[in-house]
Design a protein around this motif. Structure first.
Motif, PDB file in Angstrom:
ATOM      1  N   MET A 152       0.838  -1.210   0.000  1.00 16.68           N
ATOM      2  CA  MET A 152       0.000   0.000   0.000  1.00 16.68           C
ATOM      3  C   MET A 152       0.871   1.259   0.000  1.00 16.68           C
ATOM      4  SD  MET A 152      -3.050  -0.308   2.789  1.00 16.68           S
ATOM      5  CE  MET A 152      -3.552   1.401   2.579  1.00 16.68           C
ATOM      6  N   LEU A 153       1.819   1.278   0.909  1.00 17.49           N
ATOM      7  CA  LEU A 153       2.712   2.432   1.024  1.00 17.49           C
ATOM      8  C   LEU A 153       3.505   2.628  -0.264  1.00 17.49           C
ATOM      9  CD1 LEU A 153       3.902   4.679   2.760  1.00 17.49           C
ATOM     10  CD2 LEU A 153       5.575   3.025   3.635  1.00 17.49           C
ATOM     11  N   ARG A 154       3.959   1.536  -0.857  1.00 15.64           N
ATOM     12  CA  ARG A 154       4.716   1.628  -2.126  1.00 15.64           C
ATOM     13  C   ARG A 154       3.869   2.240  -3.226  1.00 15.64           C
ATOM     14  NH1 ARG A 154       5.329  -1.839  -6.726  1.00 15.64           N
ATOM     15  NH2 ARG A 154       7.371  -1.510  -7.737  1.00 15.64           N
ATOM     16  N   SER A 155       2.612   1.805  -3.318  1.00 14.06           N
ATOM     17  CA  SER A 155       1.716   2.327  -4.345  1.00 14.06           C
ATOM     18  C   SER A 155       1.446   3.812  -4.143  1.00 14.06           C
ATOM     19  CB  SER A 155       0.402   1.542  -4.344  1.00 14.06           C
ATOM     20  OG  SER A 155      -0.457   1.993  -5.360  1.00 14.06           O
ATOM     21  N   ILE A 156       1.224   4.211  -2.897  1.00 10.72           N
ATOM     22  CA  ILE A 156       0.931   5.616  -2.603  1.00 10.72           C
ATOM     23  C   ILE A 156       2.146   6.498  -2.882  1.00 10.72           C
ATOM     24  CG2 ILE A 156       0.455   7.237  -0.716  1.00 10.72           C
ATOM     25  CD1 ILE A 156      -1.398   5.063   0.435  1.00 10.72           C
ATOM     26  N   LEU A 157       3.332   6.045  -2.456  1.00 16.05           N
ATOM     27  CA  LEU A 157       4.536   6.827  -2.724  1.00 16.05           C
ATOM     28  C   LEU A 157       4.809   6.913  -4.221  1.00 16.05           C
ATOM     29  CD1 LEU A 157       6.950   5.614   0.120  1.00 16.05           C
ATOM     30  CD2 LEU A 157       5.722   7.792  -0.047  1.00 16.05           C
ATOM     31  N   GLY A 158       4.464   5.837  -4.959  1.00 17.79           N
ATOM     32  CA  GLY A 158       4.608   5.880  -6.419  1.00 17.79           C
ATOM     33  C   GLY A 158       3.722   6.941  -7.039  1.00 17.79           C
ATOM     34  N   THR A 159       2.511   7.093  -6.503  1.00 18.50           N
ATOM     35  CA  THR A 159       1.597   8.134  -6.975  1.00 18.50           C
ATOM     36  C   THR A 159       2.191   9.525  -6.734  1.00 18.50           C
ATOM     37  OG1 THR A 159      -0.312   6.740  -6.466  1.00 18.50           O
ATOM     38  CG2 THR A 159      -0.738   9.083  -6.731  1.00 18.50           C
ATOM     39  N   LEU A 160       2.959   9.660  -5.678  1.00 14.64           N
ATOM     40  CA  LEU A 160       3.573  10.950  -5.324  1.00 14.64           C
ATOM     41  C   LEU A 160       4.908  11.166  -6.033  1.00 14.64           C
ATOM     42  CD1 LEU A 160       2.852  10.984  -1.477  1.00 14.64           C
ATOM     43  CD2 LEU A 160       1.531  12.052  -3.322  1.00 14.64           C
ATOM     44  N   GLY A 161       5.240  10.252  -6.958  1.00 17.41           N
ATOM     45  CA  GLY A 161       6.481  10.422  -7.708  1.00 17.41           C
ATOM     46  C   GLY A 161       7.712   9.915  -6.989  1.00 17.41           C
ATOM     47  N   THR A 162       7.519   8.983  -6.049  1.00 18.59           N
ATOM     48  CA  THR A 162       8.639   8.411  -5.305  1.00 18.59           C
ATOM     49  C   THR A 162       8.633   6.900  -5.477  1.00 18.59           C
ATOM     50  OG1 THR A 162       8.383  10.170  -3.660  1.00 18.59           O
ATOM     51  CG2 THR A 162       9.787   8.325  -3.049  1.00 18.59           C
ATOM     52  N   PRO A 163       9.104   6.399  -6.627  1.00 19.56           N
ATOM     53  CA  PRO A 163       9.105   4.954  -6.854  1.00 19.56           C
ATOM     54  C   PRO A 163      10.142   4.253  -5.985  1.00 19.56           C
ATOM     55  CG  PRO A 163      10.247   6.084  -8.635  1.00 19.56           C
ATOM     56  CD  PRO A 163       9.652   7.149  -7.763  1.00 19.56           C
TER      57      PRO A 163
END
Length: 334
Positions: A59-70
Motif C-alpha cells: 500500500m505504502l509503495r503504491s501511494i509513494l509511487g503516486t507521489l512520484g517516489t518509486p
C-alpha cells in the motif's frame, strides 16, 4: 514531558491493564491454554501476520509511487515494517507514530518530510475506510445468523460514531485548510519572533503545508491507484482476521469467520489509547468483544488473543526494530 518519560508512563499503563486482565480471566488457565497450543498452527499465525505486513507495505509503495517516489517492493516492505515498529512503541499508536514514520520515509527515500507525512497519512486514512467497510459487512452477515450481543452492537455504533465525527472534522478542516494554515503560520511566526529573530517563517510554514496538501490531492485524484490500495488495505485486515481465526484453532476452538473479521478492526480502535501501540488496551478490547460473541471461556479467548497479538504486535517490533536500526532511526532523536 520528554519521549522516554512518556514511553515509561504508557508502558506502566500497559502492565497494569495486563495484570488486571489476567487476574479477571484467570492467569493460570490462560497459561494452561497457551501451553496446549499447537505449534504448527502458531506458525501459520506468523505467516498470516507476515502477509498482513506485506499488504500494507505494498500500500505504502503504491501511494509513494503516486507521489512520484518509486521504490522497490523489498524497500517498501522494509520501510513499512519499520513504520509499524514506530507505531507500536509510541503512545497513541498510529497517531503518535506518524511523525516518526514520516521522518523515516523521508530519510530513506531522500524526499521532503511532507511527502512522507502525506504517504503514511494516506495509508492510515484508507485503512480506516476499509476497516469500517469490513465491520459493516461482517456484522451485517453475523446478524443474519446470530443475535448480535448488546456489547458488540454498542461497540459498533460507538466506533461508527467516532469515525463519522472524525470524518466531519477532517472534512471541515480540508474545506478551510488554507485559512487554517494561514492563521497557524501567523501564530507560529509571532511566537517564534518573541524568542529569536526570524524572517519569513510564516511563508515557510505555508509552503510546506501547500506541498503536503498538493500530495494529498494527487493521491485522491488517482482512482485506479485508490482502488488498488483500498484492496490491499482490506486484504491486510482480512489476513489479521485469519491470524486470529488460526490462533483460536491453535488452542482447540473454532469461531465464526464473521466474528474475527469485525473483532479485529473494532479491537484495534483501542490503539488510540495512550499506550505503546495500544498494547494492553487492544488485548482487553478483543477479550471484551470475543467472549460474548463466541461463548468460549474468557481464559481460552485470552490465550488465543495473546497468540494473535504476539504476532501482530511483536513481529513488527522485533523485525521492524532491526530494520529501523539499520536505517539509523533513533526514537530518542526524532
Amino acid at each position: 514531558m520528554d519521549r522516554r518519560r512518556a514511553l515509561l508512563i504508557s508502558a506502566s499503563g500497559t502492565a497494569v491493564i495486563f495484570a488486571v486482565l489476567l487476574f479477571v480471566v484467570g492467569g493460570r488457565k490462560v497459561l494452561t491454554a497457551l501451553r496446549s497450543a499447537d505449534p504448527q498452527l502458531v506458525g501459520l499465525v506468523v505467516v498470516a501476520g507476515a502477509g498482513w505486513l506485506s499488504c500494507w507495505g505494498l500500500m505504502l509503495r503504491s501511494i509513494l509511487g503516486t507521489l512520484g517516489t518509486p521504490i522497490t517492493v523489498l524497500r517498501s516492505l522494509q520501510i513499512y515494517v519499520a513504520v509499524a515498529f514506530a507505531n507500536n512503541v509510541t503512545p497513541f499508536g498510529q497517531a503518535g507514530g506518524e511523525p516518526v514514520a514520516a521522518f523515516l520515509i523521508s530519510k530513506v527515500t531522500d524526499e521532503p518530510y511532507e511527502t512522507g507525512l502525506a504517504g503514511i497519512s494516506a495509508v492510515d486514512v484508507l485503512n480506516v475506510v476499509s476497516s469500517v467497510t469490513l465491520i459493516l459487512v461482517s456484522v451485517s452477515y453475523y446478524a443474519t445468523t446470530t443475535t448480535v450481543a448488546e456489547a458488540v452492537e454498542d461497540a459498533v455504533l460507538s466506533a461508527i460514531g467516532i469515525i463519522v465525527g472524525v470524518g466531519i472534522v477532517l472534512g471541515v478542516g480540508w474545506r478551510y485548510r488554507w485559512s487554517l494554515v494561514s492563521a497557524a503560520s501567523r501564530v507560529a511566526a509571532f511566537t517564534a519572533s518573541r524568542l529569536v529573530p526570524s524572517s519569513g517563517l510564516d511563508l515557510q510554514i505555508q509552503d510546506r503545508a501547500a506541498r503536503f496538501f498538493n500530495h494529498v490531492e494527487t493521491i485522491a485524484t488517482s482512482p485506479s491507484r485508490l482502488a488498488l490500495v483500498l484492496g490491499l488495505s482490506l486484504a491486510g485486515w482480512v489476513l489479521q482476521g485469519v491470524a486470529l481465526f488460526i490462533a483460536f484453532q491453535a488452542v482447540g476452538q473454532t469461531v465464526p469467520v464473521a466474528v474475527v473479521l469485525f473483532a479485529v478492526p473494532l479491537g484495534n480502535l483501542a490503539g488510540a489509547a495512550p499506550l505503546p501501540g495500544g498494547l494492553g488496551g487492544i488485548e482487553a478490547a478483543f477479550v471484551a468483544i470475543l467472549v460474548p460473541t463466541t461463548g468460549i471461556p474468557a481464559a481460552t479467548v485470552t490465550a488465543a488473543v495473546l497468540i494473535h497479538r504476539g504476532v501482530v504486535y511483536w513481529l513488527p517490533v522485533l523485525v521492524g526494530g532491526t530494520v529501523a536500526a539499520r536505517f539509523g532511526m533513533s526514537l530518542g532523536r526524532t
